[in-house]
Write a protein that holds these residues in place. Structure first.
Motif, PDB file in Angstrom:
ATOM      1  N   ASN A  85      -3.890   4.399   2.277  1.00  0.00           N
ATOM      2  CA  ASN A  85      -3.794   4.633   3.881  1.00  0.00           C
ATOM      3  C   ASN A  85      -2.252   4.990   4.226  1.00  0.00           C
ATOM      4  O   ASN A  85      -1.833   5.301   5.158  1.00  0.00           O
ATOM      5  CB  ASN A  85      -4.499   3.665   4.716  1.00  0.00           C
ATOM      6  CG  ASN A  85      -3.749   2.132   4.850  1.00  0.00           C
ATOM      7  OD1 ASN A  85      -3.312   1.903   3.623  1.00  0.00           O
ATOM      8  ND2 ASN A  85      -3.615   1.734   5.873  1.00  0.00           N
ATOM      9  N   ALA A  86      -1.558   4.308   3.405  1.00  0.00           N
ATOM     10  CA  ALA A  86      -0.074   4.492   3.481  1.00  0.00           C
ATOM     11  C   ALA A  86       0.781   5.347   2.595  1.00  0.00           C
ATOM     12  O   ALA A  86       1.913   5.437   2.699  1.00  0.00           O
ATOM     13  CB  ALA A  86       0.693   3.010   3.390  1.00  0.00           C
ATOM     14  N   THR A  87      -0.145   6.117   2.136  1.00  0.00           N
ATOM     15  CA  THR A  87       0.643   7.288   1.521  1.00  0.00           C
ATOM     16  C   THR A  87       1.506   8.087   2.096  1.00  0.00           C
ATOM     17  O   THR A  87       1.421   8.444   3.239  1.00  0.00           O
ATOM     18  CB  THR A  87      -0.409   8.316   0.738  1.00  0.00           C
ATOM     19  OG1 THR A  87       0.129   9.372   0.132  1.00  0.00           O
ATOM     20  CG2 THR A  87      -1.356   9.027   1.839  1.00  0.00           C
ATOM     21  N   ARG A  88       2.650   8.706   1.118  1.00  0.00           N
ATOM     22  CA  ARG A  88       3.565   9.217   1.815  1.00  0.00           C
ATOM     23  C   ARG A  88       3.413  10.776   1.512  1.00  0.00           C
ATOM     24  O   ARG A  88       4.135  11.505   2.008  1.00  0.00           O
ATOM     25  CB  ARG A  88       5.149   8.939   1.310  1.00  0.00           C
ATOM     26  CG  ARG A  88       5.237   7.518   1.586  1.00  0.00           C
ATOM     27  CD  ARG A  88       6.536   6.800   0.725  1.00  0.00           C
ATOM     28  NE  ARG A  88       6.816   5.300   0.960  1.00  0.00           N
ATOM     29  CZ  ARG A  88       7.730   4.616   0.237  1.00  0.00           C
ATOM     30  NH1 ARG A  88       8.444   5.427  -0.389  1.00  0.00           N
ATOM     31  NH2 ARG A  88       7.761   3.643   0.553  1.00  0.00           N
ATOM     32  N   GLU A  89       2.607  11.224   0.936  1.00  0.00           N
ATOM     33  CA  GLU A  89       2.065  12.469   0.267  1.00  0.00           C
ATOM     34  C   GLU A  89       0.550  12.626   0.459  1.00  0.00           C
ATOM     35  O   GLU A  89      -0.193  12.978  -0.238  1.00  0.00           O
ATOM     36  CB  GLU A  89       2.537  12.834  -1.268  1.00  0.00           C
ATOM     37  CG  GLU A  89       3.833  12.528  -1.565  1.00  0.00           C
ATOM     38  CD  GLU A  89       4.811  13.415  -0.541  1.00  0.00           C
ATOM     39  OE1 GLU A  89       4.421  14.299  -0.064  1.00  0.00           O
ATOM     40  OE2 GLU A  89       5.914  13.128  -0.702  1.00  0.00           O
ATOM     41  N   PRO A  90       0.226  12.721   1.962  1.00  0.00           N
ATOM     42  CA  PRO A  90      -1.280  12.818   2.255  1.00  0.00           C
ATOM     43  C   PRO A  90      -1.893  13.868   1.576  1.00  0.00           C
ATOM     44  O   PRO A  90      -3.042  14.045   1.168  1.00  0.00           O
ATOM     45  CB  PRO A  90      -1.397  12.644   3.669  1.00  0.00           C
ATOM     46  CG  PRO A  90      -0.134  12.954   4.268  1.00  0.00           C
ATOM     47  CD  PRO A  90       0.901  12.575   3.068  1.00  0.00           C
ATOM     48  N   ASP A  91      -1.188  15.219   1.800  1.00  0.00           N
ATOM     49  CA  ASP A  91      -1.798  16.436   1.403  1.00  0.00           C
ATOM     50  C   ASP A  91      -2.029  16.679   0.078  1.00  0.00           C
ATOM     51  O   ASP A  91      -2.894  17.208  -0.463  1.00  0.00           O
ATOM     52  CB  ASP A  91      -0.867  17.680   1.920  1.00  0.00           C
ATOM     53  CG  ASP A  91      -0.840  17.824   3.265  1.00  0.00           C
ATOM     54  OD1 ASP A  91      -2.144  17.350   4.102  1.00  0.00           O
ATOM     55  OD2 ASP A  91       0.105  18.275   4.030  1.00  0.00           O
ATOM     56  N   ALA A 109       0.798  -1.293  -0.083  1.00  0.00           N
ATOM     57  CA  ALA A 109       0.021  -0.060  -0.112  1.00  0.00           C
ATOM     58  C   ALA A 109       0.922   1.203   0.068  1.00  0.00           C
ATOM     59  O   ALA A 109       0.327   2.469  -0.748  1.00  0.00           O
ATOM     60  CB  ALA A 109      -0.779   0.087   1.282  1.00  0.00           C
ATOM     61  N   ASP A 110       1.972   1.194   0.440  1.00  0.00           N
ATOM     62  CA  ASP A 110       2.933   2.396   0.727  1.00  0.00           C
ATOM     63  C   ASP A 110       3.754   2.735  -0.722  1.00  0.00           C
ATOM     64  O   ASP A 110       4.536   3.625  -0.699  1.00  0.00           O
ATOM     65  CB  ASP A 110       3.914   2.141   1.783  1.00  0.00           C
ATOM     66  CG  ASP A 110       4.920   0.958   1.426  1.00  0.00           C
ATOM     67  OD1 ASP A 110       4.654   0.358   0.502  1.00  0.00           O
ATOM     68  OD2 ASP A 110       5.926   0.817   2.187  1.00  0.00           O
ATOM     69  N   ALA A 111       3.449   2.008  -1.624  1.00  0.00           N
ATOM     70  CA  ALA A 111       3.974   2.068  -3.014  1.00  0.00           C
ATOM     71  C   ALA A 111       3.149   3.123  -3.849  1.00  0.00           C
ATOM     72  O   ALA A 111       3.528   3.558  -5.040  1.00  0.00           O
ATOM     73  CB  ALA A 111       4.025   0.772  -3.676  1.00  0.00           C
ATOM     74  N   PHE A 112       1.963   3.444  -3.489  1.00  0.00           N
ATOM     75  CA  PHE A 112       1.023   4.225  -4.035  1.00  0.00           C
ATOM     76  C   PHE A 112       0.339   5.309  -3.219  1.00  0.00           C
ATOM     77  O   PHE A 112       0.054   4.998  -2.000  1.00  0.00           O
ATOM     78  CB  PHE A 112      -0.133   3.427  -4.609  1.00  0.00           C
ATOM     79  CG  PHE A 112       0.451   2.096  -5.383  1.00  0.00           C
ATOM     80  CD1 PHE A 112       1.012   2.414  -6.588  1.00  0.00           C
ATOM     81  CD2 PHE A 112       0.221   0.969  -4.807  1.00  0.00           C
ATOM     82  CE1 PHE A 112       1.678   1.216  -7.320  1.00  0.00           C
ATOM     83  CE2 PHE A 112       0.988  -0.132  -5.612  1.00  0.00           C
ATOM     84  CZ  PHE A 112       1.659  -0.132  -6.885  1.00  0.00           C
ATOM     85  N   TYR A 127      -7.889   0.227   3.756  1.00  0.00           N
ATOM     86  CA  TYR A 127      -6.743   0.603   2.756  1.00  0.00           C
ATOM     87  C   TYR A 127      -6.730   2.245   2.273  1.00  0.00           C
ATOM     88  O   TYR A 127      -5.955   2.465   1.636  1.00  0.00           O
ATOM     89  CB  TYR A 127      -6.487  -0.302   1.535  1.00  0.00           C
ATOM     90  CG  TYR A 127      -5.941  -1.682   1.773  1.00  0.00           C
ATOM     91  CD1 TYR A 127      -4.399  -1.868   1.878  1.00  0.00           C
ATOM     92  CD2 TYR A 127      -6.653  -2.616   2.342  1.00  0.00           C
ATOM     93  CE1 TYR A 127      -4.012  -2.819   2.272  1.00  0.00           C
ATOM     94  CE2 TYR A 127      -6.015  -3.932   2.658  1.00  0.00           C
ATOM     95  CZ  TYR A 127      -4.796  -4.132   2.612  1.00  0.00           C
ATOM     96  OH  TYR A 127      -4.155  -5.279   2.802  1.00  0.00           O
ATOM     97  N   ALA A 128      -8.060   2.739   2.659  1.00  0.00           N
ATOM     98  CA  ALA A 128      -8.122   4.078   2.217  1.00  0.00           C
ATOM     99  C   ALA A 128      -8.028   5.115   3.279  1.00  0.00           C
ATOM    100  O   ALA A 128      -8.595   4.706   4.441  1.00  0.00           O
ATOM    101  CB  ALA A 128      -9.692   4.315   1.769  1.00  0.00           C
ATOM    102  N   LEU A 129      -7.580   6.218   3.258  1.00  0.00           N
ATOM    103  CA  LEU A 129      -7.324   7.488   3.837  1.00  0.00           C
ATOM    104  C   LEU A 129      -8.626   8.139   3.750  1.00  0.00           C
ATOM    105  O   LEU A 129      -8.702   8.728   2.805  1.00  0.00           O
ATOM    106  CB  LEU A 129      -5.995   8.289   4.014  1.00  0.00           C
ATOM    107  CG  LEU A 129      -5.666   9.282   4.980  1.00  0.00           C
ATOM    108  CD1 LEU A 129      -5.181   8.659   6.077  1.00  0.00           C
ATOM    109  CD2 LEU A 129      -4.509  10.231   4.295  1.00  0.00           C
ATOM    110  N   PRO A 130      -9.365   8.370   5.026  1.00  0.00           N
ATOM    111  CA  PRO A 130     -10.534   9.396   5.066  1.00  0.00           C
ATOM    112  C   PRO A 130     -10.321  10.916   4.723  1.00  0.00           C
ATOM    113  O   PRO A 130      -9.143  11.264   4.981  1.00  0.00           O
ATOM    114  CB  PRO A 130     -10.970   9.044   6.346  1.00  0.00           C
ATOM    115  CG  PRO A 130     -10.647   7.942   7.085  1.00  0.00           C
ATOM    116  CD  PRO A 130      -9.002   7.711   6.404  1.00  0.00           C
TER     117      PRO A 130
END
Length: 334
Positions: free
Chosen positions: A262-268, A81-84, A103-106
């Motif tokens: 949910n594992a994004t490194r760039e949430p904003d 998940a952290d790859a995307f 797997y999804a960030l709210p």
């Protein structure tokens, strides 16, 4: 087997997946800010305008766009998940299960109808019907089939002309194909009769709409069933040989969806991208993208928009999926 290989690659240190992508393109390369990795089932030619509009508004952000099949996307995200950062797919059921499984960030306060989002985690941004696409020459002097029953009758009437010349999804491999098939089967028993007829004609099975349309265009097949309408309309434009038919008995309509990993490194930046998709494809806005806008189901009886709700998960149950695929294989693999 290719899905097993993909999982194995996910856990191998330093293993590269670049050679596995159907397409891979970087937009706004050289930007000084974050780079978003967007994994998507949408062909680049259709999605590129949306990305170009996004980077024009956010010049410090670059976007790496990675294209793969719907079932493969689901496997890859679950494996790493952290790859995307953003996941876009036409397979609503697999997307809903990803969101439901955490797997999804709210994202709060996205301006979208309640029926077009799931728990502030999964967001619809297009509404797209499945279509029948035909080679006009094959029906010259014949009645064009505008319902599934009419298609059955046309194929039965001239079996030797259509033998090996009909195509549809291989629902064992295509996430979108499986979604369309299960929804069709729920709507009408005609679906199973059509599958039996197509199976008896040595139907060709495909991974995706694009390959079906390519084979229609060069005459390899004469009829394609359940082609994604947005692809069919774009590919058929300017090609007199092809005709896109939206069945009048009932339409199966999916909504293309997106989520932030949910594992994004760039949430904003990922959140900004989702907001951009929803805003650009709302019904009130015009965009350069060939993808259709998000439109309300509207309660029209002959349009069956697949709902973004727990009912989508029904046919992802292991036993129900196995039973459905067994029935499908009995009908199609003759």
């Amino acid at each position: 087997m290719r899905y097993i290989i993909a999982l194995m690659l996910a856990f191998l240190p330093g293993a590269g997946w670049a050679e596995d992508w159907e397409d891979q393109l970087i937009f706004n390369e050289g930007a000084e800010g974050p780079r978003l990795r967007v994994i998507s089932s949408t062909d680049t030619v259709l999605f590129a305008p949306l990305i170009e509009e996004f980077v024009a508004k956010n010049p410090s952000i670059s976007v790496e766009y990675l294209v793969s099949g719907t079932a493969d996307i689901n496997m890859r995200v679950r494996a790493a998940a952290d790859a995307f950062d953003v996941v876009v797919s036409s397979a609503m059921d697999l997307q809903l299960k990803l969101a439901n499984d955490g797997y999804a960030l709210p994202i709060d306060d996205i301006d979208t109808p309640h029926w077009a989002q799931w728990h502030n985690s999964l967001f619809s941004f297009t509404t797209e019907p499945a279509a029948i696409v035909i080679n006009r020459a094959a029906f010259e002097g014949q009645q064009v089939p505008v319902t599934r029953q009419m298609l059955i009758e046309a194929l039965r009437k001239r079996p030797e002309e259509f033998r090996g010349k009909v195509g549809t999804y291989d629902v064992r491999q295509s996430g979108l194909g499986y979604l369309f098939a299960t929804q069709d089967a729920r709507a009408s028993e005609t679906y199973w009769r059509l599958m039996e007829v197509m199976g008896g004609l040595d139907v060709r099975l495909y991974c995706c709409s694009g390959e079906m349309i390519n084979d229609l265009a060069d005459g390899t097949i004469l009829v394609a069933y359940n082609v994604l309408g947005s692809y069919a309309a774009v590919r058929a434009e300017g090609k007199d040989a092809l005709e896109v038919i939206f069945p009048t008995d009932f339409q199966t309509i999916m909504m293309r969806t997106a989520l932030v990993s949910n594992a994004t490194r760039e949430p904003d930046a990922a959140e900004a991208f989702i907001r951009h998709l929803v805003a650009e494809k709302s019904a009130a806005r015009e965009t350069q993208s060939s993808l259709p806008p998000l439109t309300s189901p509207g309660g029209v009886t002959d349009r069956e928009t697949i709902g973004l709700n727990p009912a989508l998960l029904t046919f992802l149950d292991d036993l129900k999926r196995k039973k459905f695929l067994s029935a499908w294989e009995n009908a199609v693999i003759q």
